[in-house]
Design an enzyme around this catalytic site. Structure first.
Site, PDB file in Angstrom:
ATOM      1  N   CYS A 130      -9.059 -45.708  -9.452  1.00  0.00           N
ATOM      2  CA  CYS A 130      -7.859 -46.550  -9.541  1.00  0.00           C
ATOM      3  C   CYS A 130      -7.141 -46.373 -10.880  1.00  0.00           C
ATOM      4  O   CYS A 130      -5.910 -46.285 -10.918  1.00  0.00           O
ATOM      5  CB  CYS A 130      -8.214 -48.016  -9.320  1.00  0.00           C
ATOM      6  SG  CYS A 130      -8.664 -48.402  -7.618  1.00  0.00           S
ATOM      7  N   HIS A 133      -5.292 -43.065 -10.687  1.00  0.00           N
ATOM      8  CA  HIS A 133      -4.194 -43.155  -9.724  1.00  0.00           C
ATOM      9  C   HIS A 133      -3.006 -43.910 -10.336  1.00  0.00           C
ATOM     10  O   HIS A 133      -1.865 -43.452 -10.273  1.00  0.00           O
ATOM     11  CB  HIS A 133      -4.707 -43.865  -8.466  1.00  0.00           C
ATOM     12  CG  HIS A 133      -3.693 -44.111  -7.419  1.00  0.00           C
ATOM     13  ND1 HIS A 133      -3.606 -43.351  -6.281  1.00  0.00           N
ATOM     14  CD2 HIS A 133      -2.708 -45.051  -7.312  1.00  0.00           C
ATOM     15  CE1 HIS A 133      -2.607 -43.804  -5.523  1.00  0.00           C
ATOM     16  NE2 HIS A 133      -2.070 -44.843  -6.124  1.00  0.00           N
ATOM     17  N   GLU A 134      -3.275 -45.071 -10.936  1.00  0.00           N
ATOM     18  CA  GLU A 134      -2.193 -45.903 -11.464  1.00  0.00           C
ATOM     19  C   GLU A 134      -1.605 -45.326 -12.751  1.00  0.00           C
ATOM     20  O   GLU A 134      -0.391 -45.401 -12.967  1.00  0.00           O
ATOM     21  CB  GLU A 134      -2.661 -47.345 -11.667  1.00  0.00           C
ATOM     22  CG  GLU A 134      -3.206 -48.026 -10.422  1.00  0.00           C
ATOM     23  CD  GLU A 134      -2.261 -48.073  -9.221  1.00  0.00           C
ATOM     24  OE1 GLU A 134      -1.069 -47.744  -9.333  1.00  0.00           O
ATOM     25  OE2 GLU A 134      -2.747 -48.440  -8.137  1.00  0.00           O
ATOM     26  N   ILE A 135      -2.423 -44.731 -13.595  1.00  0.00           N
ATOM     27  CA  ILE A 135      -1.885 -44.111 -14.813  1.00  0.00           C
ATOM     28  C   ILE A 135      -1.052 -42.886 -14.447  1.00  0.00           C
ATOM     29  O   ILE A 135      -0.019 -42.629 -15.073  1.00  0.00           O
ATOM     30  CB  ILE A 135      -3.004 -43.820 -15.829  1.00  0.00           C
ATOM     31  CG1 ILE A 135      -3.543 -45.164 -16.358  1.00  0.00           C
ATOM     32  CG2 ILE A 135      -2.514 -42.928 -16.968  1.00  0.00           C
ATOM     33  CD1 ILE A 135      -4.804 -45.056 -17.206  1.00  0.00           C
ATOM     34  N   LEU A 138       2.287 -44.269 -13.726  1.00  0.00           N
ATOM     35  CA  LEU A 138       3.024 -44.566 -14.962  1.00  0.00           C
ATOM     36  C   LEU A 138       3.618 -43.302 -15.573  1.00  0.00           C
ATOM     37  O   LEU A 138       4.638 -43.356 -16.250  1.00  0.00           O
ATOM     38  CB  LEU A 138       2.114 -45.248 -15.983  1.00  0.00           C
ATOM     39  CG  LEU A 138       1.561 -46.619 -15.611  1.00  0.00           C
ATOM     40  CD1 LEU A 138       0.641 -47.128 -16.717  1.00  0.00           C
ATOM     41  CD2 LEU A 138       2.679 -47.618 -15.321  1.00  0.00           C
TER      42      LEU A 138
END
Length: 169
Positions: A130, A133-135, A138
């Site tokens: 996660c 994935h999220e970085i 960004l």
């Protein structure tokens, strides 16, 4: 606080680099709460400010485990393991489709908390996936960019079919 509209694929805002958070104030806390509410409504386990059209480096994760919901401001991966793992990924901005992605199994993330204090977190398994994935999000890397062209094209076609079917109902 409130559920905000989610920016949907293929909106180009999902491919833009988010800027750093420089003000740690009530507006940032409201944004974090709105992200959590929006993520739960989607439903999802991770969301970034760009997913709701805010180009700031804010991530909220809620893996529904003992750690509860966590907010990461200006996160960056500072170490990854050589060991990898495959995990099914998807996005609140592209609901209804998932695909296996291979990523490092463990990461170290440096970030700031909602008060601006620097923190470091070591993560493995789903939490490590996660974070990556999220970085990526960004950094303007939408998760399907991690797929081969063939797999990406098939997934986008599947998503378009779901979207067309949903718009007719």
């Amino acid at each position: 606080m409130s559920v905000r509209p989610i920016v949907m694929f293929p909106n180009q805002h999902l491919r833009q680099m988010a800027g750093p958070v420089t003000r740690f104030d009530a507006a940032l806390r409201t944004l974090a709460t709105d992200l959590l509410d929006t993520m739960h409504a989607a439903p999802g386990i991770g969301i970034t400010a760009p997913h709701i059209g805010v180009a700031l480096r804010v991530v909220v994760l809620d893996l529904r485990d003992a750690s509860g919901a966590c907010t990461y401001i200006n996160p960056e991966i500072v170490w990854t393991s050589d060991e990898t793992m495959r995990h099914e990924e998807g996005s609140v901005s592209m609901p209804g489709v998932n695909e296996q992605i291979e990523r490092p199994a463990r990461v170290r993330v440096r970030y700031q908390d909602l008060d601006g204090r620097e923190q470091v977190e070591d993560a493995d398994g789903l939490r490590a996936i996660c974070h990556q994935h999220e970085i990526d999000q960004l950094n303007g890397i939408f998760w399907i960019q991690r797929l081969s062209a063939l797999r990406r094209n098939r997934l986008v076609a599947r998503y378009e079919k779901i979207r067309r079917a949903h718009s007719r109902t």
